[in-house]
Scaffold this active site. Structure first.
Site, PDB file in Angstrom:
ATOM      1  N   HIS A   8       0.942  -1.366   0.048  1.00 56.66           N
ATOM      2  CA  HIS A   8      -0.169   0.046   0.218  1.00 56.66           C
ATOM      3  C   HIS A   8       0.790   1.200  -0.102  1.00 56.66           C
ATOM      4  CE1 HIS A   8      -3.175   2.960   1.177  1.00 56.66           C
ATOM      5  NE2 HIS A   8      -3.893   1.873   0.927  1.00 56.66           N
ATOM      6  N   ASP A  22      -7.869  -4.959  -0.889  1.00 52.44           N
ATOM      7  CA  ASP A  22      -8.280  -5.619  -1.943  1.00 52.44           C
ATOM      8  C   ASP A  22      -8.114  -7.059  -1.919  1.00 52.44           C
ATOM      9  OD1 ASP A  22      -7.344  -2.917  -3.826  1.00 52.44           O
ATOM     10  OD2 ASP A  22      -9.327  -3.443  -3.914  1.00 52.44           O
TER      11      ASP A  22
END
Ligand code: SDX
Length: 431
Positions: free
Chosen positions: A308, A365
């Protein structure tokens, strides 16, 4: 000033004020840097640059903290639902009973789309990318509702409540319409029922059979959308702010955000995760091939759903969704081999020095697709689901831009590395 930042440059020492956020984050206010020094700051990808002051979402990537208007995502996930969290993100406070009923009614009243918009669907090949269709049809809303999309902030803000409700509700209806269109199914019309129930009805009811609503499915869908509702200045939200800063109306700015979200490194990752898990399953691989490829560093081989731009810790949303997977599958009496593969992949990666050294953890996700698949939502729609969920965050950020009396158009600078001045050469004299 004791709290200022001192920059020594070309024999001069210049002070720049420090801005402190409500959670104690620090920023150096460099708004006068170029005027004072002729220098600009260089920060590729803006990873160290604040583009705005915002009161919507606080994110601490090092400690895996996510709060919307001060409320921890864990509490919202446990006790709220998508519409209530959308209201909180947009208006800054949890709605009281009257406000909650009012937003629900506004969403239901504006769930249908103009029948002429259905002709836009027909203009696409059936196998067109859903995000491409979504951005085009959302963009057309500025043409169908021009009185709400004047590109004049004062006028557009005067109708903000209706425009915001229309955007959230119709994006949901358009996504279901894209599913129906892709599968050659007749469009459904919205009913006077709650937001998530309406989505499932719009997606799966047939002329001969109404979709049978299941509370566990509605609850899981609420959770998925709620967990995607906002996430600070991510790529798509910053895009909405960038486009909105030019004075563009909300619908147009949302269409731009949908374009940004469609990229595989951003919203496109959720479907890429499922494709990765499916190929591991089909090849009988234990995931080591994907992990080995991901460690090669090639951008195209990344472990999708991992890493991320901000979190250097477990994405709190991934933790919530990961726990919810088992609960939802159990309640629906379903199993999914891809969930076991995902858990094994996570375990392998989190015991691998490559991922640990780079602080790469599962992000939102990594598990979201497992739940969406269990709800019957096809992989091709996963990124459009992300768009439905993120619409409140985009809307709240557009509103901050539109309401800022001191707002300016976003216009970053650059370091030019191209050819220096040279004179034109007639074509006959070129080599
Ligand atoms: C979302 O910003 C947001 O808030 C986004 C989001 C939201 O809610 O809006 O949270 C939603 O977009 C989540 C992210 C979804 N994307 C993916 O899952 C795609 C896979 N992840 C990566 O591509 C990557 O982690 C990013 C794009 C998410 C972040 O990229 P960064 O911050 O630019 O990371 P980086 O390129 O600086 O990586 C640092 C190192 C590099 O290795 P070295 O050059 O130091 O050797 O980590 C490596 C990268 O190669 N790396 C990965 C990796 N992610 C980073 N290696 C393998 N697999 C990965 N997934």
């Amino acid at each position: 000033m004791p709290n200022d930042a001192q920059i020594k440059l070309d024999g001069k020492e210049i002070s720049y004020p420090i801005i402190t956020g409500s959670e104690g984050e620090k920023a150096i206010d460099l708004r006068k840097l170029r005027a004072d020094t002729g220098y600009i700051a260089y920060d590729q990808g803006y990873g160290n640059t604040g583009s705005c002051e915002s009161a919507i979402t606080y994110l601490d990537g090092d400690n895996g903290i996510l709060r919307h208007r001060g409320y921890p995502i864990e509490q919202l996930a446990e006790q709220s639902d998508f519409v209530e969290t959308a209201y909180l993100i947009i208006y800054g406070e949890l709605p009281n009973q009257k406000q909650r009923l009012s937003i629900g009614r506004l969403l239901r009243q504006n769930a249908a789309i103009d029948t002429q918009m259905l002709r836009i669907f027909e203009g696409f090949p059936r196998e067109a990318p859903p995000m491409g269709m979504l951005t085009s049809i959302v963009s057309s809303m500025a043409a169908y509702y021009p009185h709400l999309a004047t590109n004049n902030f004062e006028k557009d803000l005067a109708n903000f409540d209706l425009t915001a409700a229309m955007a959230i509700s119709k994006i949901r209806t358009i996504v279901a319409g894209i599913y129906r269109y892709r599968h050659g199914l007749p469009f459904n019309y919205p009913k006077d029922i709650p937001f998530c129930d309406n989505f499932l009805h719009l997606m799966f009811s047939e002329p001969y059979q109404e979709y049978a609503l299941i509370p566990e499915v509605t609850r899981a869908l609420n959770l998925i959308l709620l967990l995607h509702a906002d996430h600070e200045q991510n790529c798509s939200t910053s895009t909405v702010r960038m486009v909105g800063s030019s004075g563009a109306n909300l619908f147009t700015s949302l269409a731009a955000g949908i374009c940004a979200l469609s990229g595989p490194l951003h919203g496109g990752a959720n479907s890429a995760v499922m494709q990765m898990l499916q190929s591991i399953h089909d090849e009988g691989d234990d995931g080591t091939r994907f992990i080995a490829a991901a460690k090669s560093g090639a951008k195209g081989n990344r472990l999708m759903g991992f890493g991320h731009a901000v979190y250097r810790n477990y994405d709190p949303r991934a933790r919530i969704i990961g726990h919810a997977c088992d609960v939802v599958l159990n309640k629906l009496g379903k199993t999914d081999p891809l969930l076991d593969i995902a858990k094994r992949l996570e375990h392998s990666a989190l015991n691998d020095e490559y991922f640990l050294a780079r602080k790469l953890y599962p992000n939102v996700d990594f598990y979201s697709g497992i739940i969406m698949r269990a709800l019957g939502i096809p992989t091709e729609l996963f990124t459009t689901m992300f768009a439905i969920g993120r619409s409140p965050g985009w809307i709240a950020n557009w509103k901050e831009v539109a309401s800022n009396p001191k707002g300016r158009i976003y216009r970053p600078r650059q370091v030019y590395v191209g050819p220096v001045k040279r004179d034109y050469v007639l074509i006959g004299k070129r080599t």
